[in-house]
Motif scaffolding. Sequence first.
Motif, PDB file in Angstrom:
ATOM      1  N   GLN A 103      71.712 -45.998 -37.376  1.00  0.00           N
ATOM      2  CA  GLN A 103      71.754 -46.643 -36.058  1.00  0.00           C
ATOM      3  C   GLN A 103      71.244 -48.069 -36.183  1.00  0.00           C
ATOM      4  O   GLN A 103      70.076 -48.284 -36.524  1.00  0.00           O
ATOM      5  N   LYS A 131      77.884 -36.262 -44.888  1.00  0.00           N
ATOM      6  CA  LYS A 131      77.654 -34.912 -44.390  1.00  0.00           C
ATOM      7  C   LYS A 131      77.765 -33.915 -45.538  1.00  0.00           C
ATOM      8  O   LYS A 131      78.537 -34.114 -46.487  1.00  0.00           O
ATOM      9  N   LEU A 164      78.076 -42.030 -38.650  1.00  0.00           N
ATOM     10  CA  LEU A 164      77.888 -41.036 -39.690  1.00  0.00           C
ATOM     11  C   LEU A 164      77.950 -41.694 -41.070  1.00  0.00           C
ATOM     12  O   LEU A 164      78.916 -42.368 -41.408  1.00  0.00           O
ATOM     13  N   TYR A 179      79.420 -27.343 -34.129  1.00  0.00           N
ATOM     14  CA  TYR A 179      78.722 -28.582 -33.823  1.00  0.00           C
ATOM     15  C   TYR A 179      78.092 -28.461 -32.447  1.00  0.00           C
ATOM     16  O   TYR A 179      77.870 -29.435 -31.772  1.00  0.00           O
ATOM     17  N   PHE A 199      68.819 -41.415 -39.362  1.00  0.00           N
ATOM     18  CA  PHE A 199      68.488 -40.110 -38.807  1.00  0.00           C
ATOM     19  C   PHE A 199      69.120 -39.005 -39.646  1.00  0.00           C
ATOM     20  O   PHE A 199      70.326 -39.031 -39.917  1.00  0.00           O
ATOM     21  N   PHE A 225      68.291 -33.510 -34.419  1.00  0.00           N
ATOM     22  CA  PHE A 225      67.996 -34.731 -35.165  1.00  0.00           C
ATOM     23  C   PHE A 225      66.515 -34.818 -35.530  1.00  0.00           C
ATOM     24  O   PHE A 225      65.643 -34.303 -34.813  1.00  0.00           O
ATOM     25  N   GLY A 226      66.236 -35.499 -36.620  1.00  0.00           N
ATOM     26  CA  GLY A 226      64.863 -35.861 -36.944  1.00  0.00           C
ATOM     27  C   GLY A 226      64.431 -37.056 -36.106  1.00  0.00           C
ATOM     28  O   GLY A 226      65.204 -37.587 -35.299  1.00  0.00           O
ATOM     29  N   THR A 227      63.206 -37.494 -36.317  1.00  0.00           N
ATOM     30  CA  THR A 227      62.650 -38.581 -35.512  1.00  0.00           C
ATOM     31  C   THR A 227      63.024 -39.960 -36.048  1.00  0.00           C
ATOM     32  O   THR A 227      62.697 -40.967 -35.437  1.00  0.00           O
ATOM     33  N   ASN A 283      70.474 -51.449 -30.820  1.00  0.00           N
ATOM     34  CA  ASN A 283      71.316 -51.437 -29.611  1.00  0.00           C
ATOM     35  C   ASN A 283      72.720 -50.901 -29.874  1.00  0.00           C
ATOM     36  O   ASN A 283      73.688 -51.321 -29.227  1.00  0.00           O
ATOM     37  N   GLN A 284      72.828 -49.998 -30.811  1.00  0.00           N
ATOM     38  CA  GLN A 284      74.120 -49.396 -31.140  1.00  0.00           C
ATOM     39  C   GLN A 284      74.023 -47.874 -31.063  1.00  0.00           C
ATOM     40  O   GLN A 284      72.924 -47.310 -30.979  1.00  0.00           O
ATOM     41  N   GLY A 285      75.205 -47.240 -31.121  1.00  0.00           N
ATOM     42  CA  GLY A 285      75.241 -45.787 -31.223  1.00  0.00           C
ATOM     43  C   GLY A 285      74.999 -45.353 -32.653  1.00  0.00           C
ATOM     44  O   GLY A 285      74.536 -46.121 -33.482  1.00  0.00           O
ATOM     45  N   LEU A 286      75.325 -44.106 -32.934  1.00  0.00           N
ATOM     46  CA  LEU A 286      75.105 -43.534 -34.255  1.00  0.00           C
ATOM     47  C   LEU A 286      76.390 -43.554 -35.071  1.00  0.00           C
ATOM     48  O   LEU A 286      77.457 -43.229 -34.556  1.00  0.00           O
ATOM     49  N   LYS A 289      75.193 -27.730 -31.211  1.00  0.00           N
ATOM     50  CA  LYS A 289      73.950 -28.437 -30.971  1.00  0.00           C
ATOM     51  C   LYS A 289      73.502 -29.039 -32.286  1.00  0.00           C
ATOM     52  O   LYS A 289      73.244 -28.321 -33.242  1.00  0.00           O
ATOM     53  N   VAL A 290      73.431 -30.351 -32.313  1.00  0.00           N
ATOM     54  CA  VAL A 290      72.934 -31.034 -33.491  1.00  0.00           C
ATOM     55  C   VAL A 290      71.471 -31.393 -33.251  1.00  0.00           C
ATOM     56  O   VAL A 290      71.139 -31.978 -32.226  1.00  0.00           O
ATOM     57  N   TYR A 307      72.836 -40.057 -40.283  1.00  0.00           N
ATOM     58  CA  TYR A 307      73.425 -41.066 -39.416  1.00  0.00           C
ATOM     59  C   TYR A 307      72.615 -42.355 -39.537  1.00  0.00           C
ATOM     60  O   TYR A 307      71.406 -42.323 -39.778  1.00  0.00           O
TER      61      TYR A 307
END
Lengths: 114, 115
Positions: A38, A49, A46, A99, A90, A104-106, A41-44, A101-102, A36
């Motif tokens: 980002q 995949k 894709l 889906y 990410f 995420f890395g840091t 100030n935005q969402g994620l 539980k996804v 993903y």
Amino acid sequence: AQSVTQLDSQVPVFEEAPVELRCNYSSSVSVYLFWYVQYPNQGLQLLLKYLSGSTLVKGINGFEAEFNKSQTSFHLRKPSVHISDTAEYFCAVTRSGGYQKVTFGTGTKLQVIP
Amino acid sequence: ETGVTQSPTHLIKTRGQQVTLRCSSQSGHNTVSWYQQALGQGPQFIFQYYREEENGRGNFPPRFSGLQFPNYSSELNVNALELDDSALYLCASSSTGSTGTAEAFFGQGTRLTVV
């Protein structure tokens, strides 16, 4: 349970140079893998995949990633970056088939230098 | 543009207060997941709702609760706010069918600041 390690917290790269953002995962079951992006100030959003099939996955904006099961890696690459690629990236994993539980890395901050 | 909308976009609350965040899922999607993204961190899974029932929960205390409505929109409620609850809260919408859950689409998030 699954986990994701993004090996680089920040990656500076000059415009038009290639880039690779590294991601390793850990899981005792089959997984789906994602990248993903980002923007501030935005969402994620894709990028791409891997669910099954070909291990080389192509995504939006010229990005691609290769799933390597033996090395448990899913590195993201782009042959020539643009200023607009400056963002945080990410890597994420979930158990295949769902889906629920996804994990995420840091994140890796990609800074493209003009 | 994903079609997932969250409100409000920003919120400031005082420690000990309660907050409700809202999410409208994408048309045709029946599953909503909530994530907390602290500054400088990746998103952490809070819980997921499918057909108005909680369908999986991450490592968050009970003061984090949620609802999903018949139109599949959702709320995240946090009671007794703590300073560490300051974060970007992301909602993800997806479609669950007989073969599992498909790709999730994220909203822009709600930035919660607890003072």
